[in-house]
Design a protein around this motif. Structure first.
Motif, PDB file in Angstrom:
ATOM      1  N   HIS A 119      -9.906  12.640   6.190  1.00  9.69           N
ATOM      2  CA  HIS A 119      -8.971  11.531   6.354  1.00  9.69           C
ATOM      3  C   HIS A 119      -9.504  10.240   5.741  1.00  9.69           C
ATOM      4  N   GLY A 120      -8.578   9.493   5.149  1.00  7.79           N
ATOM      5  CA  GLY A 120      -8.886   8.145   4.719  1.00  7.79           C
ATOM      6  C   GLY A 120      -8.738   7.175   5.870  1.00  7.79           C
ATOM      7  N   SER A 121      -8.864   5.883   5.579  1.00  2.66           N
ATOM      8  CA  SER A 121      -8.789   4.846   6.609  1.00  2.66           C
ATOM      9  C   SER A 121      -7.707   3.838   6.269  1.00  2.66           C
ATOM     10  N   ARG A 180      -1.465 -11.292   5.405  1.00  3.65           N
ATOM     11  CA  ARG A 180      -2.022  -9.993   5.786  1.00  3.65           C
ATOM     12  C   ARG A 180      -1.448  -8.882   4.918  1.00  3.65           C
ATOM     13  N   LEU A 181      -2.270  -7.899   4.642  1.00  2.00           N
ATOM     14  CA  LEU A 181      -1.825  -6.690   3.958  1.00  2.00           C
ATOM     15  C   LEU A 181      -2.464  -5.487   4.641  1.00  2.00           C
ATOM     16  N   THR A 182      -1.937  -4.319   4.359  1.00  2.00           N
ATOM     17  CA  THR A 182      -2.512  -3.064   4.834  1.00  2.00           C
ATOM     18  C   THR A 182      -3.114  -2.337   3.642  1.00  2.00           C
ATOM     19  N   ILE A 183      -4.283  -1.752   3.831  1.00  2.00           N
ATOM     20  CA  ILE A 183      -4.951  -1.088   2.717  1.00  2.00           C
ATOM     21  C   ILE A 183      -5.466   0.278   3.162  1.00  2.00           C
ATOM     22  N   TYR A 184      -5.165   1.273   2.356  1.00  2.00           N
ATOM     23  CA  TYR A 184      -5.649   2.639   2.578  1.00  2.00           C
ATOM     24  C   TYR A 184      -6.814   2.896   1.641  1.00  2.00           C
ATOM     25  N   THR A 185      -7.931   3.353   2.223  1.00  2.00           N
ATOM     26  CA  THR A 185      -9.067   3.790   1.413  1.00  2.00           C
ATOM     27  C   THR A 185      -9.211   5.294   1.609  1.00  2.00           C
ATOM     28  N   TYR A 228     -14.667   7.031   1.245  1.00  2.00           N
ATOM     29  CA  TYR A 228     -14.861   5.727   0.596  1.00  2.00           C
ATOM     30  C   TYR A 228     -16.093   5.009   1.149  1.00  2.00           C
ATOM     31  N   GLU A 229     -16.235   5.022   2.471  1.00  2.00           N
ATOM     32  CA  GLU A 229     -17.314   4.255   3.106  1.00  2.00           C
ATOM     33  C   GLU A 229     -18.698   4.779   2.712  1.00  2.00           C
ATOM     34  N   GLN A 230     -18.806   6.081   2.467  1.00  2.00           N
ATOM     35  CA  GLN A 230     -20.095   6.677   2.123  1.00  2.00           C
ATOM     36  C   GLN A 230     -20.356   6.697   0.619  1.00  2.00           C
ATOM     37  N   SER A 231     -19.313   6.437  -0.153  1.00  2.00           N
ATOM     38  CA  SER A 231     -19.422   6.563  -1.607  1.00  2.00           C
ATOM     39  C   SER A 231     -19.842   5.247  -2.247  1.00  2.00           C
ATOM     40  N   LYS A 232     -20.311   5.353  -3.484  1.00  2.00           N
ATOM     41  CA  LYS A 232     -20.599   4.167  -4.285  1.00  2.00           C
ATOM     42  C   LYS A 232     -19.680   4.089  -5.503  1.00  2.00           C
ATOM     43  N   GLN A 233     -18.794   5.056  -5.642  1.00  2.00           N
ATOM     44  CA  GLN A 233     -17.931   5.089  -6.822  1.00  2.00           C
ATOM     45  C   GLN A 233     -16.808   4.068  -6.721  1.00  2.00           C
ATOM     46  N   ARG A 234     -16.184   3.801  -7.851  1.00  2.00           N
ATOM     47  CA  ARG A 234     -15.039   2.896  -7.906  1.00  2.00           C
ATOM     48  C   ARG A 234     -13.757   3.718  -8.025  1.00  2.00           C
ATOM     49  N   TYR A 235     -12.675   3.184  -7.452  1.00  2.00           N
ATOM     50  CA  TYR A 235     -11.432   3.939  -7.339  1.00  2.00           C
ATOM     51  C   TYR A 235     -10.275   3.218  -8.034  1.00  2.00           C
ATOM     52  N   PRO A 236      -9.303   3.973  -8.522  1.00  2.00           N
ATOM     53  CA  PRO A 236      -8.066   3.355  -9.008  1.00  2.00           C
ATOM     54  C   PRO A 236      -7.233   2.857  -7.829  1.00  2.00           C
ATOM     55  N   VAL A 237      -6.256   2.001  -8.121  1.00  2.00           N
ATOM     56  CA  VAL A 237      -5.478   1.339  -7.066  1.00  2.00           C
ATOM     57  C   VAL A 237      -3.979   1.493  -7.322  1.00  2.00           C
TER      58      VAL A 237
END
Length: 394
Positions: free
Chosen positions: A143-145, A161-166, A170-179
């Motif tokens: 699951h994401g967050s 305010r906004l809502t963001i899904y990771t 994600y928290e354990q990774s160091k990689q960068r993600y598309p948005v």
């Protein structure tokens, strides 16, 4: 948005029509209250039950029923002892909303604790079985967050305010993600896509199935006169407006770079055009087409779900006045996907048809998806499940 079942009932009248009510802290409630409602069978027939021994007439009000004026259709329930019940025909694979009408008082189902707010009304919801609805279920997958974040909009001179899904890991990774920037419709806010749109469930399941790249999804509040969803800002608990004064002014589009800046300064994201997507439904579709043309070298993936076009012909914002030139720049600078989805019965169908003619006239390529139904969350969830797998694959 797509469902407006008007609810007007006091707590006293609710207690009267239901006959009896268990207290919140009643740890030994009447066994009669433990019946199941709704109960989904293997063939997607759904049985609804309500305890209302003193009622004269009880009706089910559902968003899948034929519309009657501005509200959903109603189906009479049958009395059997102290309970009223109704069993549907086999239903589609989806998420559905409903209420109960008891002698003219529209209430939520006392036997169903699962509720969703849509604009200023709350509804019970349930999911049927089948492949499409399985994407909206919480499955046993990584699951994401979801996080609610505040950001400063220098353009609007306010914190919002906004809502963001990771994505999972994600928290354990160091990689960068598309948005993917995902925009709601009129009457919605930053809670609409996560609740009614089932964003985290859809992304979790598609990523787990290998059908979508892990990505971050950003869901801002598109009503710039509100800092956050109702009750979630210093504005307090106020009457919820379907159309706020800022609709169609261009202020959301003009301030969108503040959202991008916050995300790119606070999250591990890829910052090139090929790693950014934007999509929206209805009013959010209008925001999407104008933002993506106003910032023509920013997004490689654009999604219009039942999109509105210009909602205020008198607004003087440059996102509108220079739209034709901006659209040509967007075409010339290129993109990888311009995706348009529209229901055959959508009240914006003609608007979409005229916009596609405009694109055709300038030879601006797009992918068109026409579905059954109208201006509904059923379509917008469907479009999201079809749009997301096409992102960031090149």
């Amino acid at each position: 948005m797509n469902v407006k079942l008007y609810v007007g009932i006091s707590l006293l009248s609710a207690a009267h029509v239901l006959g009896t009510a268990s207290a919140q802290e009643n740890i030994n409630p009447d066994k009669e209250q433990r019946k199941i409602s709704p109960e989904v069978s293997a063939d997607n027939r759904v049985t609804f039950r309500v305890f209302a021994p003193n009622a004269k007439q009880v009706q089910l009000v559902g968003n899948w029923m034929e519309r009657v004026g501005p509200i959903g259709g109603k189906q009479l329930m049958i009395k059997d002892g102290k309970y009223w019940s109704y069993t549907s025909d086999p239903m589609a694979s989806d998420l559905f909303l409903y209420n109960i009408d008891i002698d003219g008082a529209v209430v939520n189902d006392p036997l169903n604790v699962y509720q969703i707010r849509d604009v200023s009304n709350t509804f019970n919801y349930f999911l049927t079985g089948g492949e499409q609805a399985s994407l909206y279920q919480v499955q046993d997958v990584p699951h994401g967050s979801l996080a609610r974040r505040w950001y400063n909009s220098a353009t609007l001179n306010m914190n919002r305010r906004l809502t963001i899904y990771t994505p999972p890991g994600y928290e354990q990774s160091k990689q960068r993600y598309p948005v993917l920037y995902l925009l709601h419709g009129m009457g919605g806010d930053e809670e609409a896509w996560p609740s009614l749109g089932r964003v985290s469930q859809i992304l979790d399941n598609l990523i787990a199935q290998g059908k979508a790249r892990p990505m971050i999804v950003v869901m801002p509040n598109g009503h710039v006169s509100n800092a956050a969803a109702p009750g979630e800002s210093a504005k307090g608990q106020y009457p919820i407006e379907f159309a706020t004064p800022d609709v169609g002014t261009g202020k959301m589009e003009e301030s969108f770079q503040d959202v991008i800046a916050f995300v790119e300064n606070n999250y591990r994201v890829k910052k090139e055009k090929s790693s950014r997507a934007i999509a929206g439904l209805s009013m959010g579709g209008s925001h999407t087409l104008f933002i993506s043309s106003y910032l023509p070298n920013t997004f490689d993936y654009i999604g219009l779900f039942s999109a509105a076009f210009r909602m205020n012909q008198h607004a003087s914002s440059p996102v509108f006045t220079n739209f034709d030139q901006n659209l040509l720049k967007q075409r010339d600078q290129g993109y990888k996907l311009y995706w348009i989805g529209m229901g055959k019965e959508d009240f914006l169908y003609k608007t979409g048809e005229e916009y596609r003619k405009k694109l055709d006239a300038i030879n601006m390529k797009y992918t068109y998806r026409e579905s059954e139904g109208g201006h509904t969350w059923a379509n917008w969830r469907l479009y999201l499940t079809e749009f997301v797998p096409q992102l960031f694959n090149n």
